[in-house]
Design a protein around this motif. Structure first.
Motif, PDB file in Angstrom:
ATOM      1  N   LYS A   2       0.903  -1.283   0.068  1.00 48.86           N
ATOM      2  CA  LYS A   2      -0.120   0.168  -0.129  1.00 48.86           C
ATOM      3  C   LYS A   2       0.826   1.213   0.022  1.00 48.86           C
ATOM      4  N   GLU A   3       1.930   1.372   1.042  1.00 44.05           N
ATOM      5  CA  GLU A   3       2.761   2.601   1.007  1.00 44.05           C
ATOM      6  C   GLU A   3       3.549   2.787  -0.091  1.00 44.05           C
ATOM      7  N   LEU A   4       4.033   1.551  -0.865  1.00 43.62           N
ATOM      8  CA  LEU A   4       4.841   1.737  -2.268  1.00 43.62           C
ATOM      9  C   LEU A   4       4.049   2.362  -3.456  1.00 43.62           C
ATOM     10  N   TYR A   5       2.728   1.835  -3.324  1.00 38.35           N
ATOM     11  CA  TYR A   5       1.898   2.142  -4.690  1.00 38.35           C
ATOM     12  C   TYR A   5       1.542   3.532  -4.292  1.00 38.35           C
ATOM     13  N   LYS A   6       1.295   3.797  -3.055  1.00 38.69           N
ATOM     14  CA  LYS A   6       0.744   5.418  -2.690  1.00 38.69           C
ATOM     15  C   LYS A   6       2.058   6.385  -3.272  1.00 38.69           C
ATOM     16  N   ALA A   7       3.136   6.124  -2.761  1.00 44.65           N
ATOM     17  CA  ALA A   7       4.376   6.903  -3.320  1.00 44.65           C
ATOM     18  C   ALA A   7       4.589   6.877  -4.536  1.00 44.65           C
ATOM     19  N   HIS A  46       9.545  11.303  -2.545  1.00 42.07           N
ATOM     20  CA  HIS A  46       8.462  10.662  -2.174  1.00 42.07           C
ATOM     21  C   HIS A  46       8.781   9.267  -1.584  1.00 42.07           C
ATOM     22  N   GLY A  47      10.105   9.376  -0.765  1.00 41.72           N
ATOM     23  CA  GLY A  47      10.490   8.138  -0.343  1.00 41.72           C
ATOM     24  C   GLY A  47      10.734   7.172  -1.085  1.00 41.72           C
ATOM     25  N   HIS A  65      10.124   1.400  -1.421  1.00 38.72           N
ATOM     26  CA  HIS A  65       9.649   2.362  -0.393  1.00 38.72           C
ATOM     27  C   HIS A  65      10.527   2.535   0.721  1.00 38.72           C
ATOM     28  N   GLU A  67      10.497   3.727   3.791  1.00 40.78           N
ATOM     29  CA  GLU A  67      10.242   3.637   5.183  1.00 40.78           C
ATOM     30  C   GLU A  67       9.472   2.445   5.290  1.00 40.78           C
ATOM     31  N   SER A  68       8.653   1.913   4.471  1.00 37.90           N
ATOM     32  CA  SER A  68       7.884   0.546   4.711  1.00 37.90           C
ATOM     33  C   SER A  68       8.774  -0.606   4.216  1.00 37.90           C
ATOM     34  N   GLU A  70       8.676  -1.963   1.521  1.00 42.53           N
ATOM     35  CA  GLU A  70       8.028  -2.680   0.439  1.00 42.53           C
ATOM     36  C   GLU A  70       8.611  -2.455  -0.904  1.00 42.53           C
TER      37      GLU A  70
END
Length: 197
Positions: A2-7, A46-47, A65, A67-68, A70
């Motif tokens: 989720k975090e990767l796709y959002k970024a 975007h991390g 990503h 931070e996460s 992923e």
């Protein structure tokens, strides 16, 4: 993921079309240096990050990503046994790796490099007529002229390298792009890289 796709979606919303800054044999393309110059600040913002390790005869592209943790990855096979006039095995391998890095990165990040003219033609409604009309020449889309020029230049280079017969030319194409026809500008770029032009 989720975090990767959002970024990644936020990155894609901001990344501009990357201008084609390098020339091949009858075509233009965005080189790896230009692509990284444009994407690195936005990836950082975007991390996101990426790495492209070699694994045997493959090059892996990993978008991650930070931070996460992923990640998303793809693998491209590096063609083996390709011979390029005037280049030793190390130079051929370097050309192949650079080419694959550029395309794998562009594909995985969803990058656009200049305007895509493949579908630039205008749709024409086909209506029945009672009398046949004389055929009219329709202008070729912008991309066709570029493709035709690139294919002609590649054919000339093949012949310059002593590859003159149809079967020999198709075999050379198979060894570079795993098919015997050139259908797109991307095919032209791959063949030109494979021929060292």
């Amino acid at each position: 993921m989720k975090e990767l796709y959002k970024a990644l979606a936020a990155f894609q919303a901001e990344v501009p079309t990357i201008k084609k800054n390098a020339s091949g044999y009858g075509y233009k393309f965005a080189d790896l240096e230009e692509i990284t110059k444009v994407i690195k600040p936005l990836l950082t913002k975007h991390g996101l990050g990426y790495t492209q390790p070699l694994e045997g005869t493959d090059i892996k592209t990993i978008i991650f990503h930070v931070e996460s943790g992923e990640s998303l990855e793809s693998v491209a096979h590096i063609p083996q046994g390709v011979q390029l006039k005037g280049q030793n095995d190390f130079q051929v391998m370097g050309s192949a790796i650079t080419y694959l890095r550029r395309y794998a990165l562009s594909s995985l990040l969803g990058l656009a490099t200049d305007e895509d003219a493949d579908a630039a033609g205008e749709q024409v409604k086909n209506t029945p007529t009672t009398a046949p009309k004389a055929p009219q020449a329709t202008p070729a889309p912008k991309g066709d002229d570029e493709l035709t020029r690139a294919k002609k230049a590649i054919n000339e280079e093949l012949e310059r390298q002593g590859i003159t017969g149809v079967i020999a030319k198709k075999a050379k194409l198979m060894s570079i792009i795993s098919k015997s026809t050139i259908d797109t500008i991307d095919d032209c770029e791959a063949v030109a890289d494979g021929l060292g032009i």
